[in-house]
Motif scaffolding. Structure first.
Motif, PDB file in Angstrom:
ATOM      1  N   UNK A 101      34.453  45.041  35.842  1.00  0.00           N
ATOM      2  CA  UNK A 101      33.170  44.567  35.340  1.00  0.00           C
ATOM      3  C   UNK A 101      33.285  43.214  34.644  1.00  0.00           C
ATOM      4  N   UNK A 102      32.127  42.665  34.283  1.00  0.00           N
ATOM      5  CA  UNK A 102      32.073  41.359  33.654  1.00  0.00           C
ATOM      6  C   UNK A 102      32.899  41.294  32.384  1.00  0.00           C
ATOM      7  N   UNK A 103      32.952  42.377  31.605  1.00  0.00           N
ATOM      8  CA  UNK A 103      33.697  42.361  30.353  1.00  0.00           C
ATOM      9  C   UNK A 103      35.188  42.160  30.577  1.00  0.00           C
ATOM     10  N   UNK A 104      35.677  42.526  31.763  1.00  0.00           N
ATOM     11  CA  UNK A 104      37.108  42.398  32.044  1.00  0.00           C
ATOM     12  C   UNK A 104      37.463  41.062  32.666  1.00  0.00           C
ATOM     13  N   UNK A 105      36.484  40.418  33.335  1.00  0.00           N
ATOM     14  CA  UNK A 105      36.824  39.223  34.088  1.00  0.00           C
ATOM     15  C   UNK A 105      36.273  37.946  33.466  1.00  0.00           C
ATOM     16  N   UNK A 106      35.451  38.057  32.438  1.00  0.00           N
ATOM     17  CA  UNK A 106      34.925  36.860  31.784  1.00  0.00           C
ATOM     18  C   UNK A 106      33.663  36.372  32.458  1.00  0.00           C
ATOM     19  N   UNK A 107      32.604  36.174  31.661  1.00  0.00           N
ATOM     20  CA  UNK A 107      31.326  35.730  32.232  1.00  0.00           C
ATOM     21  C   UNK A 107      31.250  34.232  32.363  1.00  0.00           C
ATOM     22  N   UNK A 139      37.559  29.033  33.008  1.00  0.00           N
ATOM     23  CA  UNK A 139      37.022  30.084  32.149  1.00  0.00           C
ATOM     24  C   UNK A 139      38.169  31.031  31.780  1.00  0.00           C
ATOM     25  N   UNK A 140      38.407  31.207  30.499  1.00  0.00           N
ATOM     26  CA  UNK A 140      39.532  32.016  30.024  1.00  0.00           C
ATOM     27  C   UNK A 140      39.000  33.214  29.243  1.00  0.00           C
ATOM     28  N   UNK A 141      39.185  34.406  29.783  1.00  0.00           N
ATOM     29  CA  UNK A 141      38.820  35.630  29.072  1.00  0.00           C
ATOM     30  C   UNK A 141      39.939  35.961  28.079  1.00  0.00           C
ATOM     31  N   UNK A 142      39.595  36.093  26.815  1.00  0.00           N
ATOM     32  CA  UNK A 142      40.593  36.349  25.776  1.00  0.00           C
ATOM     33  C   UNK A 142      40.752  37.829  25.458  1.00  0.00           C
ATOM     34  N   UNK A 143      39.776  38.633  25.823  1.00  0.00           N
ATOM     35  CA  UNK A 143      39.825  40.077  25.597  1.00  0.00           C
ATOM     36  C   UNK A 143      38.747  40.724  26.440  1.00  0.00           C
TER      37      UNK A 143
END
Length: 329
Positions: free
Chosen positions: A323-329, A14-18
């Motif tokens: 939070x979830x927004x920073x670590x990717x859901x 899982x890759x968080x892009x922003x």
């Protein structure tokens, strides 16, 4: 190979892009938003592609999911997808999005090599969508879903969180709508990943509640563990098929023993669990010109230390600092 001390092998990245998002969902962040990561802290497009290449070619990753925040806010998204589609072996690629930007990007993402999308939609009622997300963008999400289906980003999956007093009565209507539109609906229990740390186990809508509500209108036949594999969603066949509905019960029916995921944050940190309180910094290694072998070693070490479970049932459980927004859901 990314293996841990319990014998689990991570093949799903899982890759968080922003960390940025254009909604303010009540179960994710406060109405005023958050302090976003500074641009220099974010991985560049080249750094993201390099890490995905290492994961795919050296560490056994076969599936890549792009997340956020809201990944459609990443300017270089289409290019990142296109470059990752050229990797050998080619990973399966999907995207989790709130759907707002899909109308303008779905065709380009498909052409770049994206396989499918998951779209978050918690309600069919615009008057509920607005207080739940603090934005009046319900039509944009529906239009994005139409565009994703038309572009062939299928199966299109819908992710839904039910919240007490807002949309907790909508489960049967949402499933009927999903079946009629050939979407696969998946309900997700609310998890302790909100920035304001307001989550409480008491009063949350559980998997049991959801299934009880759905069975007032539908016949559900459990698909079975063999079909599920390492997928987080338990799935049920709806009225004899072919449509299915899933429930991701991270809180009440944890599936940690079968977890096959590793996570990369937008600022280059490896997380071996969604609920982890520790991270391993790959960005520093990248920017110090470490070779691929060193980055792979750090990643393996991070995954080796993965705990047996999320710890949600432990009375001493603490929410992750980020939070979830920073670590990717």
């Amino acid at each position: 190979m990314l293996i841990d001390t319990y014998g689990r092998v991570a093949t799903d990245l899982r890759v968080s892009l922003t960390d940025k998002c254009n909604l303010r969902c009540s179960y994710c962040m406060p109405e005023e938003g958050l302090q976003w990561l500074a641009k220099p802290d974010l991985l560049s497009d080249d750094e993201i592609v390099r890490l995905i290449r290492i994961a795919v070619t050296d560490l056994g990753i076969t599936e890549v999911r792009f997340t956020g925040g809201e990944p459609l806010l990443r300017p270089g998204l289409v290019g990142i997808v296109e470059r990752c589609a050229a990797l050998e072996p080619r990973p399966k690629m999907s995207l989790t999005t709130n759907g707002i930007g899909l109308k303008r990007t779905a065709a380009a993402l498909k052409a770049a090599g994206l396989d499918r999308v998951n779209v978050s939609l918690d309600t069919l009622r615009p008057e509920v969508f607005k207080p739940l997300t603090r934005r009046d963008r319900h039509d944009d999400v529906l239009n994005g879903l139409d565009a994703a289906r038309a572009a062939g980003l299928t199966p299109v999956k819908i992710n839904t969180v039910l919240m007490p007093g807002l949309n907790d009565d909508e489960a049967p209507d949402l499933l009927a709508w999903a079946v009629a539109n050939d979407y696969e609906l998946r309900f997700i229990e609310q998890m302790p990943l909100d920035a304001q740390h307001g989550w409480k186990r008491d009063g949350m809508i559980t998997a049991g509640d959801i299934l009880q509500s759905l069975r007032t209108r539908f016949t559900l036949t459990e698909e079975g563990e063999e079909e599920r594999g390492s997928a987080p969603a338990e799935r049920w066949i709806v009225d004899g098929g072919p449509h299915r509905v899933g429930v991701i019960a991270s809180v009440t029916r944890p599936f940690c023993a079968a977890c096959d995921r590793t996570r990369l944050t937008a600022d280059g940190q490896v997380r071996n669990c969604l609920f982890a309180r520790e991270e391993t910094d790959l960005r520093a290694a990248l920017r110090s010109e470490a070779p691929d072998e060193e980055i792979a070693r750090l990643w393996k070490l991070a995954m080796w230390g993965k705990k047996a479970g999320s710890g949600l049932d432990d009375p001493t459980f603490l929410q992750p600092d980020r939070p979830m927004s920073a670590i990717g859901g």
